[in-house]
Design an enzyme around this catalytic site. Structure first.
Site, PDB file in Angstrom:
ATOM      1  N   SER A  12       0.846  -1.201   0.000  1.00 29.48           N
ATOM      2  CA  SER A  12       0.000   0.000   0.000  1.00 29.48           C
ATOM      3  C   SER A  12       0.878   1.245   0.000  1.00 29.48           C
ATOM      4  CB  SER A  12      -0.923  -0.017   1.225  1.00 29.48           C
ATOM      5  OG  SER A  12      -0.175  -0.286   2.398  1.00 29.48           O
ATOM      6  N   GLU A  14       1.006   5.538   0.949  1.00 31.58           N
ATOM      7  CA  GLU A  14       0.381   6.598   1.752  1.00 31.58           C
ATOM      8  C   GLU A  14       0.622   7.972   1.127  1.00 31.58           C
ATOM      9  OE1 GLU A  14       0.709   6.218   6.038  1.00 31.58           O
ATOM     10  OE2 GLU A  14       1.249   8.342   6.153  1.00 31.58           O
ATOM     11  N   ALA A  48      -4.659  15.763  12.913  1.00 31.46           N
ATOM     12  CA  ALA A  48      -5.318  15.550  14.208  1.00 31.46           C
ATOM     13  C   ALA A  48      -6.179  16.758  14.559  1.00 31.46           C
ATOM     14  CB  ALA A  48      -4.278  15.300  15.283  1.00 31.46           C
ATOM     15  N   ASP A 105      -1.665  13.287  16.833  1.00 30.36           N
ATOM     16  CA  ASP A 105      -0.831  14.195  17.635  1.00 30.36           C
ATOM     17  C   ASP A 105      -1.292  15.600  17.358  1.00 30.36           C
ATOM     18  OD1 ASP A 105       1.075  12.484  18.848  1.00 30.36           O
ATOM     19  OD2 ASP A 105       2.074  12.263  16.910  1.00 30.36           O
ATOM     20  N   PHE A 212      11.396  14.723  10.498  1.00 30.76           N
ATOM     21  CA  PHE A 212      10.320  13.754  10.775  1.00 30.76           C
ATOM     22  C   PHE A 212      10.733  12.795  11.885  1.00 30.76           C
ATOM     23  CE2 PHE A 212       8.500  13.825   6.215  1.00 30.76           C
ATOM     24  CZ  PHE A 212       7.764  14.943   6.542  1.00 30.76           C
ATOM     25  N   HIS A 262       4.188  -0.989   3.389  1.00 32.94           N
ATOM     26  CA  HIS A 262       3.374   0.233   3.258  1.00 32.94           C
ATOM     27  C   HIS A 262       4.361   1.387   3.063  1.00 32.94           C
ATOM     28  CE1 HIS A 262       0.034   3.062   4.161  1.00 32.94           C
ATOM     29  NE2 HIS A 262       0.918   3.741   4.866  1.00 32.94           N
TER      30      HIS A 262
END
Ligand code: FAD
Length: 281
Positions: A12, A14, A48, A105, A212, A262
């Protein structure tokens, strides 16, 4: 490093929801390019507190309109049950059957609030309100979540998400395959049998990766960091080295029995496609 491959492999990709018309257009092209690799689904992240609610839905509908399976992420921190119910209903009405359910978050300095505090509560809420209408993925952390009190507490938290009804998990990215193998073995010992698919972060720009990794607690092994730092602004060398490192990581994971991969694509097709080609998938 070896464990039993118990599940069919799932691949998959993202995306994050673009916030400009150019970004939307580019994502359409990237989706087309990556769709040639025939992933099981494309997932789209969610800010979020609901900050990308509309854009996540739009990106997911774009992916579906192009004929591919899509899974929106949904997070519970800072949200009310009524708000979450509304988003889930919207997804259901649009034919979405697959979700990635997270705590999320909030940006630092934002008060958490909200009615659900951890992802296991969100999974339980989705099951309670919508039964088995959604296939639910949750997050897993082979290097353990940075806020976990202990590794064992984090495993228990992961188990609670599975017991609440999660069907599968996607991991935070990592560059040390041993942590993944160890984590999967620990889960097996606790009776967790859902597929735990490794999350793969291709290496494109060092500064971005370092940012990140600092934010999410993913470790960049010292030797990789040193090499990347040493390349300075030489992006070709960073990419070449990154492709070698990440392809080798994927090979090791698949060889050991991982139930798929992924890719955190960062809305770019090139690196993921090249790793895919090298893996001969
Ligand atoms: P949880 O599983 O709830 O765990 C969070 C922390 O709380 C852990 O330290 C856990 O050990 C601890 N904990 C759990 N239950 C309890 C309890 N009862 N008491 C005390 N401590 C507890 N973020 C976004 O905002 N949007 C996204 O789209 C997004 N997509 C992601 C996709 C993947 C595959 C991954 C791996 C992460 C993603 N994230 C996303 C980041 C994620 O939201 C953060 O890592 C967040 O800090 C934790 O989310 P979680 O769902 O893992 O939380």
């Amino acid at each position: 490093m070896q464990f039993q491959q118990q599940h069919p492999r799932t691949y998959s990709f993202e995306f994050f929801p673009p916030n400009t018309p150019e970004g939307v257009e580019k994502l359409r092209t990237v989706t087309q390019e990556l769709a040639r690799l025939k992933p099981k689904f494309f997932s789209v992240t969610y800010g979020a507190g609901g900050s990308t609610q509309e854009r996540t839905l739009k990106a997911v509908l774009d992916v579906r309109a192009a004929g591919h399976a899509a899974a929106p992420h949904i997070s519970c921190i800072g949200s009310t049950r009524a708000g979450l119910r509304e988003i889930l209903q919207q997804y259901k009405d649009n034919g979405i059957q697959h979700l990635v359910a997270l705590r999320g978050d909030l940006p630092s300095g934002t008060a958490a609030g909200g009615e659900l505090h951890y992802a296991n509560e969100l999974v339980a809420f989705i099951r309670q309100e919508f039964g088995r209408q959604f296939f639910i993925e949750v997050a897993a952390y082979p290097e353990y979540h940075p806020q976990a009190k202990s590794a064992h507490d984090d495993l228990l938290a992961f188990k609670r998400k599975v017991e609440a009804g999660a069907d599968a998990a996607i991991t935070q990215y990592f560059y040390n395959p041993d942590c993944y193998a160890h984590f999967v073995n620990e889960c097996e010992k606790m009776g967790i049998t859902i597929p735990i698919v490794p999350g793969i972060m291709p290496i494109g720009r060092f500064s971005q990766l370092a940012r990140f990794s600092d934010a999410c607690g993913a470790e960049i092994p010292r030797w990789i960091r040193k090499k990347l730092e040493g390349y300075g602004d030489d992006t070709d060398s960073i990419r070449a080295f990154g492709l070698d490192v990440v392809t080798h990581l994927c090979e090791q994971l698949l060889h050991a029995g991982a139930p798929g991969l992924h890719f955190y694509t960062m809305n770019q097709a090139e690196l993921t496609t090249e790793i895919w080609r090298r893996l001969g998938l």
